[in-house]
Every structure is written in structure tokens, then in C-alpha cells.
Design an enzyme around this catalytic site. Structure first.
Site, PDB file in Angstrom:
ATOM      1  N   CYS A   9      -9.354  19.005  19.985  1.00 25.74           N
ATOM      2  CA  CYS A   9      -9.001  17.626  20.346  1.00 25.74           C
ATOM      3  C   CYS A   9      -7.573  17.646  20.871  1.00 25.74           C
ATOM      4  CB  CYS A   9      -9.167  16.680  19.153  1.00 25.74           C
ATOM      5  SG  CYS A   9      -8.143  17.064  17.718  1.00 25.74           S
ATOM      6  N   ASN A  12      -5.139  17.976  16.956  1.00 25.95           N
ATOM      7  CA  ASN A  12      -5.670  18.840  15.890  1.00 25.95           C
ATOM      8  C   ASN A  12      -5.304  18.321  14.488  1.00 25.95           C
ATOM      9  OD1 ASN A  12      -5.390  22.347  14.839  1.00 25.95           O
ATOM     10  ND2 ASN A  12      -7.177  21.053  14.854  1.00 25.95           N
ATOM     11  N   CYS A  14      -6.885  14.947  13.635  1.00 26.27           N
ATOM     12  CA  CYS A  14      -7.938  13.962  13.316  1.00 26.27           C
ATOM     13  C   CYS A  14      -9.331  14.508  13.630  1.00 26.27           C
ATOM     14  CB  CYS A  14      -7.715  12.657  14.086  1.00 26.27           C
ATOM     15  SG  CYS A  14      -6.221  11.766  13.608  1.00 26.27           S
ATOM     16  N   ARG A  15      -9.723  14.483  14.905  1.00 25.48           N
ATOM     17  CA  ARG A  15     -11.121  14.776  15.250  1.00 25.48           C
ATOM     18  C   ARG A  15     -11.515  16.234  15.055  1.00 25.48           C
ATOM     19  NH1 ARG A  15     -10.503  12.278  21.064  1.00 25.48           N
ATOM     20  NH2 ARG A  15      -8.417  13.122  20.635  1.00 25.48           N
ATOM     21  N   SER A  16     -10.726  17.161  15.595  1.00 20.79           N
ATOM     22  CA  SER A  16     -11.192  18.562  15.539  1.00 20.79           C
ATOM     23  C   SER A  16     -11.163  19.165  14.134  1.00 20.79           C
ATOM     24  CB  SER A  16     -10.471  19.447  16.563  1.00 20.79           C
ATOM     25  OG  SER A  16      -9.090  19.513  16.324  1.00 20.79           O
ATOM     26  N   ASP A 126     -10.726   8.632  20.251  1.00 19.17           N
ATOM     27  CA  ASP A 126      -9.478   8.971  19.563  1.00 19.17           C
ATOM     28  C   ASP A 126      -9.167   7.852  18.559  1.00 19.17           C
ATOM     29  OD1 ASP A 126      -6.910   9.426  18.780  1.00 19.17           O
ATOM     30  OD2 ASP A 126      -6.121   9.752  20.795  1.00 19.17           O
TER      31      ASP A 126
END
Ligand code: 4NP
Length: 157
Positions: A9, A12, A14-16, A126
């Protein structure tokens, strides 16, 4: 044969890292932890060394996932070391491909949402500047996408 997956993401945090930890959870459930190795990275370097975002960790915990890891930036070596590089959104996807002008590794880079089966989103949104609901939604979406990745032909050989 062992497969190495990298989730990417922007930051690095939150999402990934959520995708990485959800995938590790699903892989462990299937007893495949020795076969499928997961990591995550960000296209940007502004959170290097940071733990996952606390709001993201709370959302993950609600669904039984503990977020681990420290943020790092995507490197050229990742193209070599990973079999499948999963970008959370189109910007991440384009930023990764921009590092590979000869398109030598293009076949390894995919959009995460292409593996969703019960969500129609094309990108993992995001959540960073939004509210709690956005973080909860990211976890739901990533469970869907991770299950799709796990069932995909990319992991079958
Ligand atoms: P991520 O979320 O890319 O899912 O880790 C973000 C983290 C940090 C920022 C943006 C998105 N930021 O602008 O600092």
C-alpha cells in the site's frame, strides 16, 4: 513449492499489514504456513519502522486478527524475492510498475481487489483520513480478497 506474497500500500501501516496478517491467519488455518510466506511494504517511506496504525489494529482485532510488523518501503529486490506482488490501489500499482520500466516483473504485480468474490470494489480504499467504519470495511474487503488469492491459480503450482 513455496510461494512468496508481498502486499503493498502507500504507508505500510494500514492496508498492507492488515492484508499480510489476514493472509497469514487464513494460511495457518489451512496448515500451509510453510508453503505460503507473506510480507508487506509501502510505496512511500514516511512511516518506515512504524508499527501498524492503532485504528487499523483495533478494526483487525474485532475480527480476530492481531497486526504485527514494522513498516518498510518497497525495494527493487522485492521484484526478485516475491512471486506475487499485490497492490492495494491503482496508485500503488502504478508506482510499483514505474520501478520496473523494462516490465521484467510486470507479470508478478496484481491489484488486490481483482481477487474479491463478494465485493465489487476495484481498490482497497485508503482509510487513513476517515472514520472507524472505513477501517472496519478494509478488514472485510481484505478477508474477501485474501480468500480469493488463496484459491487462485497463482498459488496452485
Ligand atoms: P496505508 O494508509 O497506505 O494503507 O498504510 C496510509 C498511511 C499513511 C498515509 C496515507 C495512507 N499518510 O498519508 O501518511
Amino acid at each position: 513449492m513455496q510461494k512468496r506474497l508481498l502486499f503493498v500500500c502507500l504507508g505500510n501501516i494500514c492496508r498492507s499489514p492488515s492484508a499480510e496478517n489476514i493472509m497469514n491467519y487464513l494460511v495457518a488455518e489451512q496448515g500451509k504456513s510453510d508453503l505460503i510466506i507473506c510480507d508487506s511494504a509501502g510505496t512511500a517511506n514516511y512511516h518506515t519502522g512504524a508499527a501498524p496504525d492503532r485504528r487499523m489494529a483495533v478494526a483487525a482485532k474485532k475480527q480476530g486478527i492481531t497486526l504485527t510488523g514494522r513498516a518498510r518501503q518497497f525495494t527493487m529486490q522485492d521484484f526478485v524475492e516475491f512471486d506475487l506482488i499485490l497492490a492495494m490501489d491503482r496508485d500503488n500499482y502504478q508506482n510499483i510498475l514505474a520501478l520496473d520500466p523494462d516490465q521484467k516483473y510486470r507479470h508478478k504485480v496484481k491489484l488486490m481487489c481483482d481477487f474479491c468474490t463478494s465485493h465489487s470494489d476495484q481498490e482497497v480504499p485508503d482509510p487513513y483520513y476517515g472514520g472507524v467504519d472505513g477501517f472496519d470495511y478494509v478488514i472485510d474487503l481484505l478477508f474477501d480478497a485474501c480468500k480469493g488469492v488463496l484459491n487462485s491459480t497463482h498459488l496452485s503450482s
